[in-house]
Design a protein around this motif. Sequence first.
Motif, short mmCIF file in Angstrom:
data_model
loop_
_atom_site.label_atom_id
_atom_site.label_comp_id
_atom_site.label_asym_id
_atom_site.label_seq_id
_atom_site.Cartn_x
_atom_site.Cartn_y
_atom_site.Cartn_z
N LEU A 152 -8.84 58.49 77.22
CA LEU A 152 -8.80 59.22 75.93
C LEU A 152 -7.65 60.14 76.03
N LYS A 153 -7.37 60.85 77.16
CA LYS A 153 -6.48 61.98 77.08
C LYS A 153 -4.91 61.40 77.10
N ASN A 154 -4.82 60.06 77.95
CA ASN A 154 -3.58 59.81 78.10
C ASN A 154 -3.23 58.73 76.87
N TYR A 155 -4.04 58.15 76.34
CA TYR A 155 -3.74 57.09 75.36
C TYR A 155 -4.41 57.35 73.96
N MET B 273 -17.47 44.11 75.62
CA MET B 273 -17.47 45.08 76.50
C MET B 273 -17.61 46.34 75.83
N LEU B 274 -17.13 46.68 74.75
CA LEU B 274 -17.27 47.87 73.86
C LEU B 274 -18.68 48.26 73.26
N LYS B 275 -19.41 46.83 73.29
CA LYS B 275 -20.66 46.86 72.36
C LYS B 275 -21.78 47.91 73.29
N PRO B 276 -21.95 48.14 74.53
CA PRO B 276 -23.11 49.02 75.05
C PRO B 276 -22.62 50.29 74.56
N ALA B 277 -21.55 50.93 74.73
CA ALA B 277 -21.20 52.11 74.22
C ALA B 277 -21.36 52.30 72.75
N LEU B 278 -21.00 51.60 71.96
CA LEU B 278 -21.31 51.52 70.35
C LEU B 278 -22.71 51.62 69.92
N ASN C 153 -3.55 47.02 82.99
CA ASN C 153 -3.91 47.10 81.94
C ASN C 153 -5.35 46.76 81.67
N ASP C 154 -5.77 45.74 82.04
CA ASP C 154 -7.02 45.15 82.02
C ASP C 154 -7.98 46.18 82.46
N ASN C 155 -7.72 46.83 83.73
CA ASN C 155 -8.54 47.91 84.16
C ASN C 155 -8.39 49.09 83.22
N ILE D 170 -11.77 50.88 82.15
CA ILE D 170 -12.00 52.36 82.26
C ILE D 170 -12.20 53.17 81.00
N LEU D 171 -11.45 52.69 79.78
CA LEU D 171 -11.90 53.19 78.63
C LEU D 171 -13.28 53.05 78.22
N ILE D 172 -13.97 51.80 78.47
CA ILE D 172 -15.29 51.55 78.10
C ILE D 172 -16.29 52.55 79.01
N LYS D 173 -15.96 52.63 80.37
CA LYS D 173 -16.80 53.47 81.23
C LYS D 173 -16.96 55.03 80.62
#
Length: 311
Positions: A14-17, A144-149, A103-105, A109-112
Amino acid sequence: METFNIENEEFSILKNYGEVLTDKEYITDPAIAREKEIKEMILVLLTPEKGALLTGKPGIGKTAIVEGLAYRINKKLVPEALYGWRIIKINMTSLMGSGNSRNDNRVEILIKELKQTEKTIIFIDEVHLLINRSADSGVDFANMLKPALDRGTVKMIGATTTEEYETYILRDRAFNRRFQKIEVEEADGPTTVKICMGTLPKIEKQIGVKVDYTDFVKERIIKFIVDMTSEYKRIYEVGNRYPDISLTVIANALSYALFDNQKTATIKHFYKAIVNARNIYEDAKKKDIIKFKEDFKDLIEEENVDLKDIK
């Protein structure tokens, strides 16, 4: 904000991208005459488990609409349920890069990181990239984004062109179900004039050049530029749409003044910007150059400008 380890380094996606749109200083409302779309977007964001998906042609101001929401959150011109929320624009093109495992990683990391985040709206332009990369890598990033949303403390706005929506997103039913589509139409001529007039102070500050005319004269000039960049004068599928194509001509006029070491843009600089406007058919432009000399004869004579050798 908690960070996560990537190749033995503390790293925050979030800070870097990310760019925090709600932290930006807005000179003017970025989304003039877009109240309808902003209202629709707010209603979607207030709906559990739904994200907003802005679709439309390039250059019509989809990102400006999201910035307009950020502006309204700052000013508390939104329902109280959105007070204190941040909007973070994620640069997915840089984040996902060429598609290697690093990049996949980063996406993982974004999702975590989002799981540890509260009261945040993530904005992903070119959101179709999530689906493209999923197909290339075999990893379902959208899912993968679904749980956070689903937790409700993170919400999402996506933006893409109509063509990319139909090509990629419409075919992915699972992804499409998580979003409510908001179609963003190209502004008409009078609305584009209003947008350009409201955006001019921002352009002046960015470039460091003023347009020192009365509002009446500014509107005359802007209306001319909007008329000369109307739909059927644009080179097909090359030029952007309203308001972007008109704003580009205006910004170029101020840049010509800066090139001349002047802090004020005059009729000469607007003429230069029109003569050198790209993405407009040459035949249409030649007619508009003649019309410009006629319509602004008063200013050309008053400022004693010789337009013969201006290119």
